[in-house]
Design a protein around this motif. Structure first.
Motif, PDB file in Angstrom:
ATOM      1  N   GLN A 145       1.013  -1.192  -0.042  1.00 41.65           N
ATOM      2  CA  GLN A 145       0.058  -0.173   0.109  1.00 41.65           C
ATOM      3  C   GLN A 145       0.958   1.273  -0.068  1.00 41.65           C
ATOM      4  OE1 GLN A 145      -3.270   0.507  -0.273  1.00 41.65           O
ATOM      5  NE2 GLN A 145      -3.109   2.702   0.053  1.00 41.65           N
ATOM      6  N   ARG A 146       1.817   1.106   0.938  1.00 38.65           N
ATOM      7  CA  ARG A 146       2.855   2.420   0.847  1.00 38.65           C
ATOM      8  C   ARG A 146       3.443   2.687  -0.566  1.00 38.65           C
ATOM      9  NH1 ARG A 146       7.796   2.755   0.968  1.00 38.65           N
ATOM     10  NH2 ARG A 146       8.277   0.474   1.704  1.00 38.65           N
ATOM     11  N   ILE A 147       3.682   1.671  -1.033  1.00 39.54           N
ATOM     12  CA  ILE A 147       4.602   1.634  -2.553  1.00 39.54           C
ATOM     13  C   ILE A 147       3.459   2.534  -3.371  1.00 39.54           C
ATOM     14  CG2 ILE A 147       5.239   0.574  -4.372  1.00 39.54           C
ATOM     15  CD1 ILE A 147       6.789  -1.273  -2.290  1.00 39.54           C
ATOM     16  N   SER A 148       2.185   2.036  -3.512  1.00 42.65           N
ATOM     17  CA  SER A 148       1.229   2.469  -4.358  1.00 42.65           C
ATOM     18  C   SER A 148       0.932   4.054  -4.094  1.00 42.65           C
ATOM     19  CB  SER A 148      -0.311   1.895  -3.927  1.00 42.65           C
ATOM     20  OG  SER A 148      -0.111   0.265  -4.626  1.00 42.65           O
ATOM     21  N   ILE A 218      -5.665   1.245  -8.539  1.00 43.75           N
ATOM     22  CA  ILE A 218      -4.357   0.902  -8.668  1.00 43.75           C
ATOM     23  C   ILE A 218      -3.894   0.057  -7.322  1.00 43.75           C
ATOM     24  CG2 ILE A 218      -3.896   2.965  -9.756  1.00 43.75           C
ATOM     25  CD1 ILE A 218      -2.496   4.031  -7.115  1.00 43.75           C
ATOM     26  N   GLY A 219      -2.951  -0.832  -7.581  1.00 43.04           N
ATOM     27  CA  GLY A 219      -2.232  -1.846  -6.529  1.00 43.04           C
ATOM     28  C   GLY A 219      -0.808  -2.035  -6.852  1.00 43.04           C
ATOM     29  N   TYR A 225       2.222 -10.199  -2.286  1.00 40.23           N
ATOM     30  CA  TYR A 225       1.040  -9.747  -1.608  1.00 40.23           C
ATOM     31  C   TYR A 225       0.581  -8.271  -2.261  1.00 40.23           C
ATOM     32  CZ  TYR A 225       1.108 -12.967   2.316  1.00 40.23           C
ATOM     33  OH  TYR A 225       1.341 -14.261   2.873  1.00 40.23           O
ATOM     34  N   HIS A 226      -0.727  -8.143  -2.415  1.00 41.12           N
ATOM     35  CA  HIS A 226      -1.427  -7.212  -3.303  1.00 41.12           C
ATOM     36  C   HIS A 226      -1.719  -6.012  -2.221  1.00 41.12           C
ATOM     37  CE1 HIS A 226      -1.923 -10.728  -5.561  1.00 41.12           C
ATOM     38  NE2 HIS A 226      -1.722 -10.185  -6.713  1.00 41.12           N
ATOM     39  N   ASP A 297      -4.014 -13.067  -3.395  1.00 38.18           N
ATOM     40  CA  ASP A 297      -4.986 -12.866  -4.416  1.00 38.18           C
ATOM     41  C   ASP A 297      -5.548 -11.448  -4.491  1.00 38.18           C
ATOM     42  OD1 ASP A 297      -4.944 -15.094  -6.252  1.00 38.18           O
ATOM     43  OD2 ASP A 297      -6.021 -16.322  -4.695  1.00 38.18           O
ATOM     44  N   ILE A 298      -5.855 -10.848  -5.591  1.00 36.33           N
ATOM     45  CA  ILE A 298      -6.333  -9.397  -5.443  1.00 36.33           C
ATOM     46  C   ILE A 298      -7.789  -9.700  -4.764  1.00 36.33           C
ATOM     47  CG2 ILE A 298      -6.968  -9.229  -7.886  1.00 36.33           C
ATOM     48  CD1 ILE A 298      -5.834  -6.556  -5.593  1.00 36.33           C
TER      49      ILE A 298
END
Length: 358
Positions: A145-148, A218-219, A225-226, A297-298
């Protein structure tokens, strides 16, 4: 990983029974090792990771929770283990198994004189295990999440009239990978204008225009992990109708988030958001569920929909993403990913949800 396998072993009732896991995601979940082919075979006392020659050395170094066996023919190695461990019944997955593979299993296990059980019991056990995330899994999800979010914050400087949706998607993926992502969680949705009324619109050469909504679903993928997040912003200005509908979606999302906690039905989260949207007369413009589980999985269990009686528990990861979609006008969706806690939720999303006008 050993704890996950031991928890499965506790569900092996009686001697002579075993579990065979072949889906890539579940193999990774149990062993922390990823390969294009292979299987995990679990008996009451032992666990085996079966891989071909390409993966043997790497598997032995990584998969400490299993004994690694390098096979020439997978089912021949399975047969040998069945003989050594006196297995008379093998439980296999139903989901993600092709008809061709299922036919091969039936023929092979009949030849082994081993009963094949494909009634879904193993799928249910694995699903229940994966529903509740460990602290390590939550840490990976938060990193994704932080990267996104870091990539999204930068991409907003790139969103302006004349730039195509496709260019934005490519730049966003580049930024995610640059910041540590192993890939994207799914084909990124970066759409503008009337296309935002398509819940899963596909970015193309359509260019952003003054007065458009711009929607980003986005993800990032991090160590398997997604993450999953949606934000909608306006470019240049927003009409009164755009502002009104945005505020309705935001009210629905915030109200649904307040309902999230240990012990609440998943359906309650959906109904809370849906009832608000319906009260403003837009019920028929919100056609998807309010959320879903996320992990390896997403889309995982639980589904956050009004008919789902699943009781949320601490450590479950879900999204909350109501939306309103007006054909030939615009669409709005706001989505956060969060962990269920005893008294509420740990929301991984830190990006402001008040309408941003670029």
């Amino acid at each position: 990983m050993e704890k996950r396998i031991s928890r499965l072993q506790k569900n092996i009732k009686g001697d002579g029974k075993a579990f065979l896991i072949t889906s890539g995601v579940n193999r990774f979940y149990l062993t922390d090792f990823s390969s294009s082919e292979g299987a995990v075979l679990i008996t009451k006392k032992n666990a085996y990771l079966l891989v071909d020659f390409r993966y043997g050395e790497a598997a032995e170094k990584t998969a400490k929770s299993c004994k690694t066996i390098v096979f020439k023919k997978l089912l021949e190695s399975v047969k040998q283990i069945c003989s050594e461990e006196k297995i008379n019944e093998m439980f296999v997955e139903r989901e993600n198994v092709t008809l061709a593979k299922a036919d091969r299993y039936r023929k092979a296990f009949k030849d082994f004189d081993v009963k094949l059980s494909d009634d879904g019991i193993l799928d249910t056990l694995l699903c229940n295990l994966r529903k509740v995330k460990s602290s390590d899994e939550i840490s990976m999800l938060k990193t994704a999440q932080r990267i996104s979010e870091e990539a999204y914050t930068e991409i907003l400087n790139y969103v302006k009239p004349g730039v195509s949706e496709r260019e934005i998607a490519l730049e966003l993926e580049y930024l995610m990978r640059k910041k540590g992502a192993d890939g994207v969680s799914f084909d990124l949705i970066t759409i503008s204008g009337k296309k935002t009324a398509l819940p899963h619109g596909v970015p193309d050469d359509n260019v952003v225009k003054e007065g458009d909504f711009f929607l980003s679903d986005i993800g990032a993928l991090y160590r398997g992990y997604h993450s999953d997040m949606t934000r909608t912003v306006a470019v240049g200005y927003a009409t009164d109708e755009m502002l009104k509908v945005y505020d309705i979606v935001l009210e629905a999302q915030l109200s649904a988030l307040e309902k999230v906690r240990n012990g609440v039905k998943a359906g309650t989260i959906d109904s809370t958001a849906r009832n608000i949207i319906e009260s403003y007369g837009y019920g028929d413009k919100f056609g998807h569920s309010t959320g879903h589980g996320v992990g390896l999985d997403i889309h995982e269990q639980p589904t956050v929909y009004k008919t789902n009686d699943t009781i949320l528990s601490e450590g479950m990861i879900i999204t909350v993403e109501p939306g309103i979609y007006l054909p030939d006008k615009f669409g709005i969706r706001i989505e956060d990913m969060l962990a269920v806690t005893k008294n509420g939720c740990d929301n991984f999303a830190g990006i402001d949800k008040n309408l941003i006008i670029l």
